[in-house]
Design an enzyme around this catalytic site. Structure first.
Site: not given
Ligand SMILES: Cc1cc2nc3c(=O)[nH]c(=O)nc-3n(C[C@H](O)[C@H](O)[C@H](O)COP(=O)(O)OP(=O)(O)OC[C@H]3O[C@@H](n4cnc5c(N)ncnc54)[C@H](O)[C@@H]3O)c2cc1C
Length: 419
Positions: A51, A125, A238, A315
């Protein structure tokens, strides 16, 4: 250099079964990366989870976890961990935002449980990420490494290697049998893997606030999900954090865009945007003292995600606008399917076939969620006569019909993929 770094998990030749655990390298410990690590560890894999952030801060606001998601979290022990933290809403209520009239009500709570065999939950979250991280840290098979930002990825026939930069400028290299890019909507890994990385701005921004329960209007304190529809905007609210905080999200049409989850938002600006709305909606928006905003974007569905040794998840694979509240849910589904397919994959060819099956199964489903979410936005933000027609149609829905519309989404069990 950590133990085992730079050496792939298998030294066998192509086609030879190996008794040693296979190794996955996951980039990004968000909701998707953490849950995928837990699913893979249960499937007998050893996982390095890298991370970028040095700390897993409790950033973000509310997430909805529908039965297709809670069904997957239950075997990980997450529903026990979230007991008393997540809120079980009794219903989803839809309102006309300018007239303040109720349009429809879908029972959740016991009805969702009876219908889908899994609960409907809403959670902060940060609470979900903390619970997932705690489980990951307790697993010997998962090495959670913070402060590692991916810089390069290279793949050979049977191994994938990634180079990471640390905050002090030093570098670390890790090798594994597979790499899963779970680094979110602005994924750097996509570019490193030769995938198109530009996102598509939706023309909408989301503003979020957490309001202490005692500061929120009385009607907003109920354990319910509420949706207020109006011209070129909508509101969702909510309770989260065991009911102590009310999560408010205001979606407006806008041209502001910045790659940031937590840009500050000016309360005066958002209050002005809801001036013509019903008093309750204005009271709700006015109860929030501080706002964070982020620009909503998605990306057209890809033709592929996987190579022989790498794939995308969450994402990074399928960013979506949040109007079906499935961003986190689809990321969690990805991990469950990926682990189910990799459970018995022992040989390099078997692993490559599992990654291919993963994209074959997950791509169409997430693409459908992406496009339904986009369509939902059009319906939510109607004005004039089309809005009246929408409201009338919602009013005619019999009890239970709204939930039934989402059976294709909520019935799904991603942990049992049909190959
Ligand atoms: C800080 C934050 C706040 C959010 N707040 C909301 C919210 O309020 N409501 C909502 O609906 N969704 C929110 N989301 C998005 C939501 O968490 C995601 O849409 C969903 O959970 C999909 O998750 P994911 O693991 O694909 O992406 P994410 O949850 O976005 O996680 C991606 C992770 O990859 C890490 N990362 C990014 N670039 C690199 C790199 N170069 N090297 C290593 N690690 C890296 C990031 O720091 C993050 O921890 C937020 C995301 C983040 C990161």
């Amino acid at each position: 250099m950590p133990e085992g770094a730079d050496s792939p998990g298998t030294a066998e030749g192509k086609g030879d079964p190996s008794p040693s655990p296979k190794r996955a390298l996951i980039v990004g410990a968000g909701i998707g990366g953490l849950s995928a690590a837990l699913f893979l560890a249960r499937a007998g894999w050893s996982v390095t989870l890298a991370e970028r952030e040095p700390l897993l801060n409790e950033v973000g606001a509310g997430l909805q976890l529908s039965p297709n998601v809670t069904r997957l979290l239950a075997p990980l022990g997450l529903l026990d961990d979230l007991e008393g933290i997540a809120v079980k809403p009794g219903a989803l209520r839809i309102w006309n935002g300018t007239r303040g009239e109720p349009l429809s009500r879908a029972p959740l709570g016991k009805s969702a449980m009876a219908r889908y065999g899994a609960p409907f939950l809403v959670v902060h979250r940060g609470d979900l990420q903390t619970a997932l991280a705690r489980r990951a840290k307790a697993q010997a098979a998962i090495d959670l490494r913070l402060g590692l930002s991916v810089e390069s990825i290279s793949e050979s026939e049977d191994t994938v290697t990634a180079r990471f930069r640390l905050a002090d400028g030093s570098e670390e290299t890790h090798a594994a049998d597979i790499l899963v890019a779970a680094d979110g909507v602005w994924s750097k890994s996509r570019g490193l893997l030769g995938m198109p990385s530009a996102t598509r701005y939706s023309g909408k921004t989301a503003w979020r606030s957490l309001v202490p329960r005692e500061q929120a209007p009385l009607f907003a304190r109920e354990a319910e999900v509420n949706l207020w529809l109006g011209p070129r905007g909508h509101l969702v609210h909510y309770p989260v954090c065991g009911g102590r905080e009310i999560n408010i999200v205001a979606i407006i049409e806008d041209s502001w865009r910045e790659e940031n989850w937590s840009a500050p938002g000016d309360p005066v600006q958002i209050e002005a945007r809801f001036l013509g709305w019903h008093r309750k909606a204005r009271d709700l928006v006015g109860s929030a003292e501080t706002w964070k905003r982020w620009a909503l974007c998605d990306r057209p569905a890809d033709a592929r995600w996987s190579s022989r040794r790498t794939t995308l998840l969450g994402d990074a694979a399928h960013p979506m606008v949040p109007f079906l509240a499935q961003g986190a849910g689809q990321a969690i589904e990805d991990g469950a399917t990926l682990a189910a397919l990799l459970r018995d994959a022992q040989t390099p060819d078997g692993i490559a076939a599992a990654l291919n099956a993963y994209q074959t199964i997950r791509l169409p489903r997430s693409a459908r969620v992406q496009s339904e979410a986009r369509r939902q936005a059009l319906i939510y933000h109607l004005e004039g006569i089309p809005a009246r027609l929408r409201d009338a149609a919602l009013g005619l829905l019999p009890a239970g019909a709204l939930l039934k519309r989402y059976s294709w989404l909520f019935d799904h069990d991603a942990s049992a993929p049909a190959r």
